[in-house]
Design an enzyme around this catalytic site. Structure first.
Site, PDB file in Angstrom:
ATOM      1  N   TYR A  22       0.822  -1.212   0.000  1.00 26.26           N
ATOM      2  CA  TYR A  22       0.000   0.000   0.000  1.00 26.26           C
ATOM      3  C   TYR A  22       0.858   1.265   0.000  1.00 26.26           C
ATOM      4  O   TYR A  22       0.413   2.324  -0.440  1.00 26.26           O
ATOM      5  CB  TYR A  22      -0.927   0.027   1.216  1.00 26.26           C
ATOM      6  CG  TYR A  22      -2.047  -0.992   1.182  1.00 26.26           C
ATOM      7  CD1 TYR A  22      -2.349  -1.711   0.033  1.00 26.26           C
ATOM      8  CD2 TYR A  22      -2.803  -1.252   2.319  1.00 26.26           C
ATOM      9  CE1 TYR A  22      -3.371  -2.644   0.019  1.00 26.26           C
ATOM     10  CE2 TYR A  22      -3.831  -2.182   2.313  1.00 26.26           C
ATOM     11  CZ  TYR A  22      -4.111  -2.872   1.158  1.00 26.26           C
ATOM     12  OH  TYR A  22      -5.130  -3.797   1.134  1.00 26.26           O
ATOM     13  N   LYS A  81       3.169 -15.474   2.903  1.00 32.89           N
ATOM     14  CA  LYS A  81       3.225 -16.203   1.632  1.00 32.89           C
ATOM     15  C   LYS A  81       4.696 -16.453   1.316  1.00 32.89           C
ATOM     16  O   LYS A  81       5.212 -16.111   0.256  1.00 32.89           O
ATOM     17  CB  LYS A  81       2.530 -15.388   0.534  1.00 32.89           C
ATOM     18  CG  LYS A  81       2.219 -16.189  -0.731  1.00 32.89           C
ATOM     19  CD  LYS A  81       1.212 -17.292  -0.501  1.00 32.89           C
ATOM     20  CE  LYS A  81       0.905 -17.996  -1.851  1.00 32.89           C
ATOM     21  NZ  LYS A  81       0.165 -19.256  -1.632  1.00 32.89           N
ATOM     22  N   ASP A 113      -3.253 -17.967   2.090  1.00 33.99           N
ATOM     23  CA  ASP A 113      -4.366 -18.539   1.339  1.00 33.99           C
ATOM     24  C   ASP A 113      -5.019 -19.679   2.123  1.00 33.99           C
ATOM     25  O   ASP A 113      -6.246 -19.826   2.126  1.00 33.99           O
ATOM     26  CB  ASP A 113      -3.931 -19.003  -0.057  1.00 33.99           C
ATOM     27  CG  ASP A 113      -2.623 -19.762  -0.066  1.00 33.99           C
ATOM     28  OD1 ASP A 113      -1.955 -19.838   0.974  1.00 33.99           O
ATOM     29  OD2 ASP A 113      -2.262 -20.282  -1.145  1.00 33.99           O
ATOM     30  N   ASP A 141      -5.574  -6.696   5.981  1.00 39.97           N
ATOM     31  CA  ASP A 141      -6.760  -5.999   5.488  1.00 39.97           C
ATOM     32  C   ASP A 141      -7.801  -7.003   5.009  1.00 39.97           C
ATOM     33  O   ASP A 141      -8.984  -6.946   5.379  1.00 39.97           O
ATOM     34  CB  ASP A 141      -6.341  -5.058   4.349  1.00 39.97           C
ATOM     35  CG  ASP A 141      -7.459  -4.121   3.910  1.00 39.97           C
ATOM     36  OD1 ASP A 141      -8.545  -4.139   4.526  1.00 39.97           O
ATOM     37  OD2 ASP A 141      -7.244  -3.363   2.951  1.00 39.97           O
ATOM     38  N   ASP A 192     -11.366  -8.436   7.114  1.00 38.24           N
ATOM     39  CA  ASP A 192     -12.671  -8.232   6.480  1.00 38.24           C
ATOM     40  C   ASP A 192     -13.411  -9.561   6.340  1.00 38.24           C
ATOM     41  O   ASP A 192     -14.624  -9.646   6.555  1.00 38.24           O
ATOM     42  CB  ASP A 192     -12.510  -7.584   5.101  1.00 38.24           C
ATOM     43  CG  ASP A 192     -12.201  -6.094   5.183  1.00 38.24           C
ATOM     44  OD1 ASP A 192     -12.135  -5.575   6.322  1.00 38.24           O
ATOM     45  OD2 ASP A 192     -12.027  -5.461   4.134  1.00 38.24           O
TER      46      ASP A 192
END
Length: 371
Positions: free
Chosen positions: A142, A189, A221, A245, A249
């Site tokens: 980001y 990851k 994942d 993030d 959610d």
């Protein structure tokens, strides 16, 4: 206690849900003899419209001069639908995080028995879920360098992390785990990404300093699947910016709505408290948004102020409203109550005005027109 609180309402439903938090904080102040001074400041699309920037310098000054910041939401469709926009509402949120040095976002996820019948998940999956996500907030993709080719056909976003950035939030997460179930899970990851390999290396080293905490490692994942299949296996989750993030959610669905989850952003100075939901512009001005994420964020702020009893009363009030099926439209589209009504109920519970038995017909109920 006397505290100065910066109010950044922002866009969409931000002002409506924040107003309910202030209503509840005022009830706390009245009952416990505290004084809260509020000062509003602009951020997001409303700031762009009035000043040309998503984060005016005056807003930063007001936040720095406050003991805490209560944040609403940022975002507006006119910017979402314009890929060429140079100034965006979200820049205000990213900017305030950097200005205040807010490197850690803390997102608790606790399920409520009063909502289990409204969740898309089996009750057996939801009972006893109590986890907290530590998301790194000022690094990663980001905040990396961004580039789009002149012809507009190629684009890149750089993801960069340094050892100190990982160390500071990892220590926070491990210390928090010591006060809970003493279990921490790093999501990464590392089978693909160099930044994730650095995360795993640094966290493995830090784990040796916390022998009482069991450290586990999981690809993000797989974690996205496990949060749905068996959320009770998690206690403290630690992860980088974008992964955190997305996972937080996703975890909000366990409680039937993203509007239920609060967060605290902490760092080197003034902390910021906000619900995790967005600005939800379609609901703005309709008095139907869920204010509980914002009100729970206010409770986290009281914890930050060293007022755990006051924070607990708010949480008890929220549990009471949910047990009595006082919920907003996002949770029950057929039988739902206004945003302001939920705020009133929670505020009155805090003030000790809720009787042992209530007559629901005396409380405003909006029903769907769909038969």
């Amino acid at each position: 206690m006397e505290k100065k609180i910066a109010i950044l309402n922002g866009d969409g439903i931000g002002p409506e849900v924040t107003a309910q938090s202030i209503k509840v904080l005022d009830a706390i102040a009245q009952e416990y003899g505290h004084v809260f001074h509020y000062k509003e400041a602009l951020v997001g699309a409303v700031a762009i419209d009035k000043t040309g920037t998503a984060l005016p310098s005056e807003t930063i000054d007001i936040c720095l001069d406050s003991d805490a910041v209560l944040f609403g939401a940022v975002g507006d469709p006119k910017y979402d639908n314009d890929p060429s926009a140079k100034v965006r509402p979200e820049q205000g949120l990213f900017g305030i995080r950097q200005a205040l040095g807010l490197f850690a976002n803390i997102r608790p996820v606790i399920t409520y028995s009063g909502l289990q019948h409204l969740s898309p998940f089996k009750a057996s999956h939801l009972e006893g879920v109590d986890l907290v996500i530590f998301r790194e907030l000022t690094g990663g993709i980001y905040f990396g360098n961004k580039h789009t080719s002149e012809d507009g056909n190629n684009a890149s976003d750089e993801c960069v992390y340094s050892r100190p950035e990982i160390e500071r939030i990892a220590h926070l997460a491990f210390k928090h785990a010591l006060g809970r179930k003493k279990k921490l899970t790093l999501l990464d990851k590392s089978n693909v990404l160099e930044t994730s390999r650095l995360w795993r290396k640094v966290v493995q080293e830090i784990a040796t300093q916390y022998p009482d905490v069991t450290a586990e490692y999981m690809y993000v994942d797989n974690a996205a699947v496990q949060v749905i299949l068996n959320p009770k296996q998690f206690d403290v989750i630690l992860t980088e910016n974008m992964f955190g993030d997305i996972i937080s959610d996703e975890a909000s669905v366990l409680n039937a709505s993203m509007g239920m989850l609060p967060s605290a952003s902490v760092g080197n100075g003034t902390a910021l408290f906000e619900p995790i939901h967005g600005s939800f512009p379609k609901a703005a001005g309709k008095d139907i948004a869920n204010p509980i994420g914002s009100i729970l964020s206010a409770a986290m702020m009281l914890d930050y102020f060293g007022l755990p009893d006051e924070a607990q009363v708010i949480r008890e009030a929220i549990d009471w409203t949910l047990q009595h099926n006082f919920v907003t439209k996002d949770i029950d589209p057929m039988n739902f109550y206004f945003t302001s009504t939920i705020g009133d109920l929670i505020g009155e519970y805090v003030a000790g005005k809720i009787p042992g038995t209530i007559k629901k017909e005396n409380i405003e109920l909006r029903k769907s027109t769909i038969i």
